[in-house]
Design a protein around this motif. Structure first.
Motif, PDB file in Angstrom:
ATOM      1  N   ILE A  60      17.628  43.188  66.655  1.00  0.00           N
ATOM      2  CA  ILE A  60      17.090  43.833  67.854  1.00  0.00           C
ATOM      3  C   ILE A  60      16.742  42.774  68.895  1.00  0.00           C
ATOM      4  O   ILE A  60      16.949  42.958  70.084  1.00  0.00           O
TER       5      ILE A  60
ATOM      6  N   LEU B 152      19.868  52.325  64.231  1.00  0.00           N
ATOM      7  CA  LEU B 152      20.692  51.189  64.655  1.00  0.00           C
ATOM      8  C   LEU B 152      21.485  50.603  63.479  1.00  0.00           C
ATOM      9  O   LEU B 152      22.681  50.316  63.595  1.00  0.00           O
TER      10      LEU B 152
ATOM     11  N   LEU C 210      19.453  44.981  70.725  1.00  0.00           N
ATOM     12  CA  LEU C 210      19.099  46.248  71.349  1.00  0.00           C
ATOM     13  C   LEU C 210      18.087  46.066  72.483  1.00  0.00           C
ATOM     14  O   LEU C 210      18.184  46.705  73.524  1.00  0.00           O
TER      15      LEU C 210
ATOM     16  N   PRO D 168      25.078  48.499  71.184  1.00  0.00           N
ATOM     17  CA  PRO D 168      24.449  48.800  69.893  1.00  0.00           C
ATOM     18  C   PRO D 168      24.214  50.287  69.653  1.00  0.00           C
ATOM     19  O   PRO D 168      24.151  50.724  68.510  1.00  0.00           O
ATOM     20  N   LEU D 169      24.119  51.077  70.715  1.00  0.00           N
ATOM     21  CA  LEU D 169      23.794  52.487  70.514  1.00  0.00           C
ATOM     22  C   LEU D 169      24.996  53.413  70.656  1.00  0.00           C
ATOM     23  O   LEU D 169      24.862  54.612  70.448  1.00  0.00           O
TER      24      LEU D 169
END
Lengths: 286, 272
Positions: free
Chosen positions: A122, B26, A129, B42-43
């Protein structure tokens, strides 16, 4: 009736296991810390010389500072969130409570190693993300290499730690709120108290001992945690996320300085035992 | 409550639900993303859905073995805890004997002991016992470290067993141990289930002990396996995601099915 000896037999299996693999090793660690070591074997008695090294060991003080910051951050974030969410949830249907508390607790069931790996992604500067979301929100300039920059590494890690912990706080707070006499809330509502007022004047004061328990618990956890740091930053960049446990691990396995690693372990043990003893005394008070 | 504050509260609940679930979502996406689809954000939903990551990790990176090791280690420690902690918890809750307070204090102190602080001595001890690089070398200290919490929890559970029940058994001529097995254990069964679940959860999640004790690739549990995979193939994101899922799926499933028992165990001791 039974004899004292028979009663002892009930405690004995647990005591043997605990003695052999926890209590005795602790005594050994204390003994090891009094010697200087060479290549995994005792070289000479050193008295307190390992301890006097602590004073000038900057990494030790940095690490200790990080443990303290971690404890404070945990008090500010997961505990507060847990308290607020639990008191919102408490007024909802049991079905919703069950589903939501499962959702919030879910991260705690994931091994910290895996949590560390996930949050490492992340925070990844290239495909992570967090930077992606910031970009989408037009805040791309706020992005960064979260775990690789001195200013953000420890706080970013703490947010990952909070992810695994606030669900636990919610559970504990929820079961404490459910033991508060509902007529208190009803009376307050009849008197026209708003949700915020009920929260401030009933929930918060009556949950003082629960907050105390969670606070002391997270202080101890803040001294003990290892996995999350080890799989993400290993204490880096530099020593920016170094904590006592990683310092011990490195001193023992990478440097091979058994005596000093033992002294560090004793310091860690003394701190957690002090906090633990304090907790016990405070929480036992009627 | 006003409409606005109610809506506001629901937004708060939702935001934190997203915080909890987003990282898991994720990983799920990353695990079924094919290599050609890697950089589409990433999504973004992965397409085509690709299970080769799981196949590769399972068969080539040793995760079919790691999961067996995790199971053996967790079941082993859980068994040891469930066999010893309720006995001690019963003694602390219901029996009188000399030195009771001192022994209980000894266990109580163990509640705060961090694994990293005993490792310096434990490592040498396990070596001397010939237990280094064995699963039993993880199981024994793992169970020992879980004991303080388990005994504390079991004492709370055992305190709720009615004294009349014990007295009745004694009048019937049962020995202390018979009373424990035939009268006490059946009554505290829900507590035992909670204890077993929590011991299993914590053993399954443990990283430092097996990291230190086990060097042999064939004996590693999932946590160590996943961390090694991350270090070795730092770019195989799909593989690491699949590995992560293999490492947490069983325990998440167990939690979702037995949520009540889990919760009861975690809040015991804490709220009393």
């Amino acid at each position: 009736m039974y004899s004292s000896r028979q009663a002892w037999l009930f405690v004995l299996p647990a005591l043997l296991l605990y003695g052999a693999f926890v209590a005795v090793p602790i005594l050994q660690v204390a003994a090891y810390s009094m010697f200087s070591w060479d290549n995994g074997s005792i070289k000479a008695f050193g008295g307190l010389s390992n301890y006097s090294r602590l004073v000038s060991d900057n990494v030790f003080w940095t690490a200790l500072g990080h443990n303290a910051i971690w404890a404070v951050l945990t008090l500010c974030f997961p505990l507060l969130i847990g308290l607020i969410l639990a008191s919102i949830l408490a007024e909802r249907s049991p079905r919703l409570v069950k589903v939501m508390s499962a959702v919030y607790f879910l991260p705690r069931t994931i091994p910290l190693v895996v949590a560390g790996i996930i949050w490492g992604w992340i925070y990844n500067p290239v495909f992570g993300l967090l930077n992606y979301l910031l970009d989408m929100a037009g805040l791309g300039s706020w992005g960064g290499a979260w775990l690789a920059e001195p200013g953000s590494a420890l706080i970013s890690l703490n947010a990952a730690g909070a992810w695994t912990f606030y669900g636990f706080c919610i559970l504990i707070y929820l079961s404490a709120i459910q033991s508060i006499d509902p007529s208190l809330y009803e009376a307050a509502s009849l008197d026209g108290a708003s949700w915020g007022q009920r929260f401030r004047f009933i929930t918060v004061p009556l949950l003082k001992s629960t907050t105390l328990f969670l606070g002391l618990y997270s202080a101890i956890e803040a001294m003990r945690f290892f996995d999350l740091v080890w799989v993400t930053t290993q204490g880096g960049p530099g020593y920016d996320t170094e904590v006592l446990t990683t310092h011990i691990y490195k001193t023992f396995f990478l440097v091979g300085d058994f005596g000093y690693a033992a002294a560090l372990s004793v310091v860690l043990l003394v701190i957690v035992l002090l906090v633990g003893g304090l907790s016990y005394r405070i929480l036992r008070q009627p | 409550m006003t409409r606005t504050s109610r809506i506001l509260q629901h937004i708060v609940l939702l935001v934190f639900a997203l915080y909890a679930l987003m990282p898991i979502y994720l990983v799920l996406l990353a695990s079924v993303r094919s290599e050609s689809d890697l950089f589409s954000g990433p999504l973004s939903l992965p397409w085509p859905i690709d299970f080769s990551n799981f196949r590769r990790v399972w068969f080539e990176s040793g995760f079919s073995r790691f999961i067996v090791n995790s199971l053996m280690i967790s079941v082993g420690s859980t068994l040891l805890v469930v066999l010893t902690a309720p006995l001690a918890g019963f003694a602390f809750a219901k029996l009188k004997f000399r030195g009771k307070e001192a022994v209980f204090a000894l266990f109580l102190a163990g509640l705060v002991v961090p694994a990293p602080s005993v490792i310096v001595a434990l490592y040498g001890d396990l070596q001397a016992l010939g237990l280094l690089n064995t699963r039993i070398g993880v199981i024994l200290p793992q169970a020992a470290l879980l004991l303080p919490f388990s005994i504390f929890m079991m004492r709370t559970v055992m305190e709720d067993v009615p004294d009349e029940l014990l007295e009745a058994a004694v009048i019937d001529g049962a020995t202390l141990f018979e009373t424990y097995v035939k009268v006490v254990l059946p009554v505290v069964r829900p507590g035992l289930l909670s204890l077993a679940l929590i011991a299993f959860l914590f053993s399954w999640q443990e990283y430092l002990l097996p990291l230190v004790v086990i060097q042999d690739e064939a004996l590693k549990p999932l946590t160590v396996g996943a961390a090694t995979l991350q270090g070795r193939y730092g770019v195989d994101y799909g593989g690491i995601a699949a590995a992560g899922i293999i490492a947490f799926a069983p325990i998440v499933a167990l939690f979702l099915v037995l949520q009540r028992s889990f919760t009861r165990g975690l809040t015991a001791g804490a709220v009393k």
